[in-house]
Scaffold this active site. Structure first.
Site, PDB file in Angstrom:
ATOM      1  N   HIS A 104      92.519 152.075  62.594  1.00  0.00           N
ATOM      2  CA  HIS A 104      92.241 152.515  61.228  1.00  0.00           C
ATOM      3  C   HIS A 104      93.217 153.013  60.430  1.00  0.00           C
ATOM      4  CE1 HIS A 104      91.209 156.666  62.297  1.00  0.00           C
ATOM      5  NE2 HIS A 104      91.562 156.771  61.221  1.00  0.00           N
ATOM      6  N   ASP A 129      89.835 151.548  68.651  1.00  0.00           N
ATOM      7  CA  ASP A 129      90.827 152.186  67.338  1.00  0.00           C
ATOM      8  C   ASP A 129      92.076 152.693  67.863  1.00  0.00           C
ATOM      9  OD1 ASP A 129      91.162 153.172  65.002  1.00  0.00           O
ATOM     10  OD2 ASP A 129      89.857 154.784  65.224  1.00  0.00           O
ATOM     11  N   GLY A 149      94.232 162.652  57.637  1.00  0.00           N
ATOM     12  CA  GLY A 149      95.761 162.321  57.984  1.00  0.00           C
ATOM     13  C   GLY A 149      96.100 162.605  59.393  1.00  0.00           C
ATOM     14  N   SER A 195      94.669 161.526  61.883  1.00  0.00           N
ATOM     15  CA  SER A 195      94.283 160.503  63.013  1.00  0.00           C
ATOM     16  C   SER A 195      95.597 159.973  63.408  1.00  0.00           C
ATOM     17  CB  SER A 195      93.526 159.529  62.332  1.00  0.00           C
ATOM     18  OG  SER A 195      92.058 159.502  62.399  1.00  0.00           O
TER      19      SER A 195
END
Length: 280
Positions: free
Chosen positions: A124, A154, A232, A234
């Site tokens: 993502h 993900d 931020g 991730s």
């Protein structure tokens, strides 16, 4: 992809009449044209692992591991066109919506898992990215290219373009039993504050987050941690102070202070093996 859940990437352009377009999650691995560079490679050519682990935890281990690990972490800045719903009436009123691609920039994190410059992040984070820039702990800027993605987990595999020499990397923990209570640090780029370090423990393993996710999302059995994950963060690593990296920081439940989640490294290995199988 997620319901009532906050992903740790951050979009820098917003509008009161714009909302996120939620596309169906694609199943399986998505390869880019650059994935041909992986032909003939095996897992050990993409991933370095930690042999054994430190038995005793010393007071200065957190500082030492944080300082060492930051060298392998990159602050990501993604420019591209993100699919949005444009509300033809004010956003608080019901009415028709139109799907458009809007130009904007988002930010996230990634980390190197091999000296050849292979980078792991969240899917993502890099989704719809046209240009992905990365900044290391010294401030040097790199350009990354996406090799493969798996939205259901993900996860995304990237590579540093035109790397001239070996890049600092993190070794993966191979002993994943009984991680509960393990002291960990989360490193990332929250709100653009690059290479921020937060500390906590692994609160639980194998968390089922299906009630927060769409049905098409694959359950990966997340690591739960109280190490802070913010917009931020991730794609950054969750690193055991004794064992190596154990997960990829992904999301938090926004109404809480300590319910944060990471994709476990076992899911990363599964992803990389799928990529290599598809390419070869």
């Amino acid at each position: 992809m997620w319901k009532s859940f906050f992903l740790g990437s951050m979009l820098l352009t917003v509008s009161s009449c714009v909302s996120e377009y939620e596309a169906p999650v694609q199943e399986g691995v998505i390869l880019s044209v650059r994935s041909n560079d992986l032909k003939g490679k095996k897992l050990q050519h993409l991933l370095k692992v930690q042999d054994g682990f430190k038995e005793d935890l010393m007071l200065d281990d957190v500082s030492r591991i944080s300082s060492q690990s930051k060298k392998a972490v990159l602050n990501l800045f993604i420019s591209g066109r993100t699919k949005k719903n444009i509300h033809l009436l004010p956003s608080f009123l019901p009415g028709p919506k139109m799907k458009v691609a809007m130009k904007g920039q988002s930010l996230g994190s990634g980390f190197c898992i091999h000296p050849d410059g292979y980078i792991i992040s969240n899917e993502h984070v890099v989704r719809n990215g046209e240009v992905i820039s990365a900044v290391d702990y010294t401030g040097k800027v790199y350009e990354l290219e996406v090799l493969a993605e798996e939205p259901g987990k993900d996860l995304a595999l990237l590579k540093i373009k035109n790397l001239k020499q070996g890049f600092p990397y993190l070794k993966m923990c191979t002993i994943n039993n009984d991680l509960e209570g393990e002291v960990v640090v989360a490193i990332g780029n929250p709100y653009g504050f690059g290479h921020s370090v937060t500390m906590g423990i692994v609160s639980q393993q194998h968390r089922d987050l299906s009630k927060f996710q769409n049905e098409s999302t694959i359950n990966v059995g997340y690591l739960q941690t109280d190490a802070a994950i913010n917009p931020g963060s991730s794609g950054g690593p969750l690193v055991s102070v004794r064992r190596g990296w154990v997960g990829v920081n992904t999301a938090q439940i926004p109404s809480t202070n300590s319910l944060n989640f990471a994709v476990p490294n076992s899911a990363v290995v599964e992803f990389l093996l799928k990529v290599l199988k598809e390419v070869n």
